[in-house]
Design an enzyme around this catalytic site. Structure first.
Site, PDB file in Angstrom:
ATOM      1  N   GLU A   1     -41.841   9.069  12.320  1.00  0.00           N
ATOM      2  CA  GLU A   1     -40.375   9.140  12.328  1.00  0.00           C
ATOM      3  C   GLU A   1     -39.826   8.266  11.219  1.00  0.00           C
ATOM      4  O   GLU A   1     -40.455   7.270  10.847  1.00  0.00           O
ATOM      5  CB  GLU A   1     -39.847   8.616  13.666  1.00  0.00           C
ATOM      6  CG  GLU A   1     -40.365   9.372  14.864  1.00  0.00           C
ATOM      7  CD  GLU A   1     -39.879   8.751  16.155  1.00  0.00           C
ATOM      8  OE1 GLU A   1     -38.837   9.168  16.647  1.00  0.00           O
ATOM      9  OE2 GLU A   1     -40.548   7.840  16.664  1.00  0.00           O
TER      10      GLU A   1
ATOM     11  N   ASP B   1     -43.169  14.766  30.129  1.00  0.00           N
ATOM     12  CA  ASP B   1     -43.425  14.372  28.737  1.00  0.00           C
ATOM     13  C   ASP B   1     -42.687  15.412  27.918  1.00  0.00           C
ATOM     14  O   ASP B   1     -43.082  16.582  27.882  1.00  0.00           O
ATOM     15  CB  ASP B   1     -44.926  14.416  28.434  1.00  0.00           C
ATOM     16  CG  ASP B   1     -45.208  13.938  27.021  1.00  0.00           C
ATOM     17  OD1 ASP B   1     -44.525  14.405  26.082  1.00  0.00           O
ATOM     18  OD2 ASP B   1     -46.101  13.099  26.846  1.00  0.00           O
ATOM     19  N   HIS B   2     -41.611  15.010  27.257  1.00  0.00           N
ATOM     20  CA  HIS B   2     -40.735  16.030  26.656  1.00  0.00           C
ATOM     21  C   HIS B   2     -41.435  16.799  25.539  1.00  0.00           C
ATOM     22  O   HIS B   2     -40.980  17.867  25.149  1.00  0.00           O
ATOM     23  CB  HIS B   2     -39.399  15.429  26.224  1.00  0.00           C
ATOM     24  CG  HIS B   2     -39.440  14.665  24.940  1.00  0.00           C
ATOM     25  ND1 HIS B   2     -39.926  13.391  24.849  1.00  0.00           N
ATOM     26  CD2 HIS B   2     -39.057  14.997  23.687  1.00  0.00           C
ATOM     27  CE1 HIS B   2     -39.839  12.974  23.600  1.00  0.00           C
ATOM     28  NE2 HIS B   2     -39.315  13.938  22.869  1.00  0.00           N
TER      29      HIS B   2
ATOM     30  N   PHE C   1     -29.288   0.984  43.131  1.00  0.00           N
ATOM     31  CA  PHE C   1     -30.537   1.661  43.479  1.00  0.00           C
ATOM     32  C   PHE C   1     -31.306   0.963  44.601  1.00  0.00           C
ATOM     33  O   PHE C   1     -32.241   1.517  45.159  1.00  0.00           O
ATOM     34  CB  PHE C   1     -31.430   1.789  42.235  1.00  0.00           C
ATOM     35  CG  PHE C   1     -30.784   2.562  41.113  1.00  0.00           C
ATOM     36  CD1 PHE C   1     -29.907   3.617  41.374  1.00  0.00           C
ATOM     37  CD2 PHE C   1     -31.046   2.237  39.787  1.00  0.00           C
ATOM     38  CE1 PHE C   1     -29.299   4.321  40.333  1.00  0.00           C
ATOM     39  CE2 PHE C   1     -30.446   2.930  38.742  1.00  0.00           C
ATOM     40  CZ  PHE C   1     -29.566   3.976  39.023  1.00  0.00           C
TER      41      PHE C   1
ATOM     42  N   LYS D   1     -42.809   4.366  13.319  1.00  0.00           N
ATOM     43  CA  LYS D   1     -41.369   4.360  13.005  1.00  0.00           C
ATOM     44  C   LYS D   1     -41.135   3.875  11.581  1.00  0.00           C
ATOM     45  O   LYS D   1     -41.963   3.172  11.017  1.00  0.00           O
ATOM     46  CB  LYS D   1     -40.657   3.394  13.945  1.00  0.00           C
ATOM     47  CG  LYS D   1     -40.836   3.750  15.416  1.00  0.00           C
ATOM     48  CD  LYS D   1     -39.526   4.056  16.045  1.00  0.00           C
ATOM     49  CE  LYS D   1     -39.647   4.444  17.495  1.00  0.00           C
ATOM     50  NZ  LYS D   1     -39.024   5.716  17.785  1.00  0.00           N
TER      51      LYS D   1
ATOM     52  N   LYS E   1     -40.942   8.943  31.382  1.00  0.00           N
ATOM     53  CA  LYS E   1     -41.866   7.988  30.809  1.00  0.00           C
ATOM     54  C   LYS E   1     -41.142   6.658  30.575  1.00  0.00           C
ATOM     55  O   LYS E   1     -39.922   6.663  30.571  1.00  0.00           O
ATOM     56  CB  LYS E   1     -42.474   8.538  29.523  1.00  0.00           C
ATOM     57  CG  LYS E   1     -41.450   8.648  28.362  1.00  0.00           C
ATOM     58  CD  LYS E   1     -42.095   9.106  27.107  1.00  0.00           C
ATOM     59  CE  LYS E   1     -42.692   7.962  26.335  1.00  0.00           C
ATOM     60  NZ  LYS E   1     -41.750   7.315  25.378  1.00  0.00           N
TER      61      LYS E   1
ATOM     62  N   HIS F   1     -47.253  11.498  24.174  1.00  0.00           N
ATOM     63  CA  HIS F   1     -46.979  12.672  23.342  1.00  0.00           C
ATOM     64  C   HIS F   1     -48.189  13.096  22.498  1.00  0.00           C
ATOM     65  O   HIS F   1     -48.564  14.266  22.475  1.00  0.00           O
ATOM     66  CB  HIS F   1     -45.810  12.404  22.385  1.00  0.00           C
ATOM     67  CG  HIS F   1     -44.564  11.893  23.053  1.00  0.00           C
ATOM     68  ND1 HIS F   1     -44.221  12.233  24.342  1.00  0.00           N
ATOM     69  CD2 HIS F   1     -43.577  11.073  22.609  1.00  0.00           C
ATOM     70  CE1 HIS F   1     -43.081  11.639  24.650  1.00  0.00           C
ATOM     71  NE2 HIS F   1     -42.672  10.927  23.628  1.00  0.00           N
TER      72      HIS F   1
ATOM     73  N   ARG G   1     -25.201   3.033  38.826  1.00  0.00           N
ATOM     74  CA  ARG G   1     -24.622   1.841  39.425  1.00  0.00           C
ATOM     75  C   ARG G   1     -23.174   1.621  39.030  1.00  0.00           C
ATOM     76  O   ARG G   1     -22.372   1.149  39.816  1.00  0.00           O
ATOM     77  CB  ARG G   1     -25.439   0.608  39.030  1.00  0.00           C
ATOM     78  CG  ARG G   1     -26.758   0.542  39.760  1.00  0.00           C
ATOM     79  CD  ARG G   1     -27.687  -0.439  39.105  1.00  0.00           C
ATOM     80  NE  ARG G   1     -28.053   0.015  37.764  1.00  0.00           N
ATOM     81  CZ  ARG G   1     -29.040  -0.510  37.050  1.00  0.00           C
ATOM     82  NH1 ARG G   1     -29.733  -1.513  37.552  1.00  0.00           N
ATOM     83  NH2 ARG G   1     -29.332  -0.048  35.861  1.00  0.00           N
TER      84      ARG G   1
HETATM   85  C1  BG6 Z   1     -39.717   9.055  22.833  1.00  0.00           C
HETATM   86  C2  BG6 Z   1     -39.934   7.672  22.296  1.00  0.00           C
HETATM   87  O1  BG6 Z   1     -40.551   9.288  23.936  1.00  0.00           O
HETATM   88  O2  BG6 Z   1     -40.000  10.007  21.822  1.00  0.00           O
HETATM   89  C3  BG6 Z   1     -39.086   7.436  21.070  1.00  0.00           C
HETATM   90  O3  BG6 Z   1     -39.625   6.697  23.287  1.00  0.00           O
HETATM   91  C4  BG6 Z   1     -39.313   8.519  20.054  1.00  0.00           C
HETATM   92  O4  BG6 Z   1     -39.357   6.157  20.508  1.00  0.00           O
HETATM   93  C5  BG6 Z   1     -39.174   9.899  20.688  1.00  0.00           C
HETATM   94  O5  BG6 Z   1     -38.361   8.366  19.021  1.00  0.00           O
HETATM   95  C6  BG6 Z   1     -39.592  10.995  19.723  1.00  0.00           C
HETATM   96  O6  BG6 Z   1     -39.217  12.225  20.264  1.00  0.00           O
HETATM   97  P1  BG6 Z   1     -38.885  13.451  19.313  1.00  0.00           P
HETATM   98  O7  BG6 Z   1     -38.660  14.588  20.255  1.00  0.00           O
HETATM   99  O8  BG6 Z   1     -37.690  13.069  18.524  1.00  0.00           O
HETATM  100  O9  BG6 Z   1     -40.101  13.612  18.446  1.00  0.00           O
END
Ligand code: BG6
Length: 505
Positions: free
Chosen positions: A234, A195-196, A101, A354, A166, A258, A59
């Site tokens: 984390e 989903d990475h 958008f 976290k 996501k 994840h 935007r």
């Molecule tokens: C994301 C979450 O999908 O994954 C984050 O929204 C998180 O909160 C992150 O920190 C963790 O990804 P990675 O690859 O650093 O383990």
């Protein structure tokens, strides 16, 4: 970087058709930090088609600085010098387009803009749309792309694929509604719910480890395995994402997606082949076989002030744009049971959160102990520990197996020792960030490493009752863990109930 090939061997059959990658929400962090570096890595590896372009859509009119910002992101991604000729060639094909958008006229103009690139660069009308936007826009953007005929092919073989980031819904009902809305415009095989974690080499390797080796699979079941732990913790906090995290919490943010994806790889049966329908079918069977999770088998936590890596940090309730009385969970632990032939009676404990002691994602498989009678007379008995297989997803990616060894000397003393495989030692360090493989697969139309509608709904079906129960019983002890610790005491108590302890990481 290396994508499923031996070092130096390019699998040219993996190069996609000419196409344009169109990123909605391109002014956001993800595009600069992950997507552009990943696309550039593909270019470096010769895995992008010659006729190719990237168009960032957002935007704000940042067209004047978009190229420089993206280049900066690529350089920070590592493994490239500023004057690299491949980078120059790549940057020439990065464009920017400003629109709202919800502006129909904007979509028409974008359509014309993309057609112009087709004419100039020969990208043949193929499109990979990437919706890197806030979730409330997923359905609307898809709908408008459909309305402006940007998702239907005009020529044989032409394709339009859409990657959706996501979070995919916030509970079962919203996930279904989103699926319905998107399915009204797109066929399931055009949709790539990303989903990475599935882009991580170490996660993909779980399947290779299990099914590509003869020695593990025969013992990968309730006869040999005592329990499994999945940890995804984390040390960072919410990093300025207060408004998002307040609504999400740890369960929605990382467990439903994840952690459940990792669990499915650990627990699934061997698929008939490594293709989307076989892999997704086996994953779905795992999620469907999980017993409804009792709220007594869950733990939620929220961090208070503490110290992380020696530095003082504030508590969750003090974070920017967070309710000072917030009940949002920043930690979750739970016990799951997969009631099928392979896993019945093997508890799976998961935890995520976290501001914990360190950043580590690991699958820990603890095997049953053999009879230790023969060591009874020696003082070694207490030291014999179960065999433990540790699949380290990150950091220090690798796999290790712990077993007992006799300590050299005249007595029979047993000590746990470790056999270790390290990615860095065996394959060298990689600059890949995990999005390379997923972007490539989405261009190629391969959905194996993406979530399917049925899978997303199955994991939400497991998580939604927990969220509902939690909403009925607000926590009275938040904050209940110190930043920099291993989480609330109740997390240890969850395993103690079963006379177990979290494995030390
Ligand atoms: C994301 C979450 O999908 O994954 C984050 O929204 C998180 O909160 C992150 O920190 C963790 O990804 P990675 O690859 O650093 O383990």
């Amino acid at each position: 970087m290396q994508i499923g090939a031996e070092p130096g061997v390019k699998r040219q059959e993996r190069v996609p058709d000419p196409c344009i990658v169109v990123i909605f929400g391109a002014s956001g962090d993800l595009t600069k930090r992950k997507l552009l570096p990943a696309l550039y890595h593909l270019e470096q590896e010769g895995l992008l088609p010659e006729q190719f372009a990237v168009v960032g859509v957002a935007r704000r009119d940042i067209s004047a600085r978009f190229g420089a910002d993206m280049k900066d992101g690529i350089l920070k991604g590592g493994g490239v010098e500023a004057d690299d000729p491949v980078l120059k060639k790549f940057m020439d094909r990065v464009k920017y387009f400003t629109t709202n958008f919800d502006d129909d006229a904007g979509y028409e103009k974008l359509k014309g803009f993309l057609a112009g690139i087709d004419d100039k660069l020969g990208t043949k009308g193929n499109r990979l749309f990437y919706l890197a936007v806030a979730p409330e826009y997923f359905a609307d953007i898809t709908d408008r792309l459909g309305k402006h005929e940007m998702t239907t092919s005009k020529a044989p073989g032409q394709w339009m694929h859409v990657i959706i980031e996501k979070p995919f819904g916030t509970d079962l009902r919203s996930a279904r509604e989103l699926n319905d809305a998107i399915n009204r415009v797109l066929h399931e095989d055009q949709i790539f719910r990303i989903d990475h974690y599935l882009g991580k080499e170490t996660v993909q390797n779980i399947l290779v480890f299990r099914f590509g080796n003869g020695i593990f699979e025969p013992i990968w079941n309730r006869n040999f395995i005592d329990h499994v732990e999945i940890t995804a913790i984390e040390s960072i906090g919410i990093e300025g994402r207060g408004p998002f995290y307040e609504k999400a919490g740890a369960l929605r943010d990382v467990v439903q997606n994840h952690v459940m994806e990792v669990l499915s790889f650990v627990a699934m049966e061997p698929p008939d082949s490594f293709d989307a329908s076989s892999v997704r079918a086996e994953k779905l069977k795992v999620w469907k076989a999980i017993d409804p999770i009792e709220v007594e088998d869950t733990v939620r936590g929220q961090y208070g002030p503490g110290r992380v890596n020696g530095e003082k940090v504030i508590g969750y309730r003090e974070e920017d744009r967070v309710d000072p009385e917030s009940n949002t969970e920043t930690f979750v632990a739970m016990k799951l049971q997969i009631e099928n032939w392979r896993w019945a009676g093997v508890p799976i404990y998961v935890r995520a959160g976290k501001r914990l002691a360190k950043r580590v994602t690991e699958v820990t498989v603890v095997f049953k102990q053999p009879p230790l009678h023969m060591f009874k007379s020696s003082d070694a008995r207490t030291q014999v520990q179960p065999n433990v297989l540790k699949i380290r997803i990150q950091p220090d990616e690798g796999i290790s197996l712990m077993f007992g060894a006799k300590v050299p000397g005249p007595t029979t003393n047993v000590m746990p020792v470790e056999m270790h495989f390290s990615y860095a030692e065996s394959f060298g360090m990689s600059n890949a960030n995990g999005y390379e493989r997923l972007l490539l697969d989405a261009m190629l139309g391969d959905g194996t490493l993406f979530a399917h509608r049925s899978g997303v709904e199955a994991t939400w079906a497991l998580m939604t009752p927990i969220l509902e129960e939690w909403a009925k019983r607000p926590p009275h002890d938040f904050p209940n863990y110190e930043a920099g610790s291993w989480g609330p005491a109740a997390s240890d108590a969850l395993l103690l109930k079963d006379r177990r302890k979290w494995f030390k990481l």
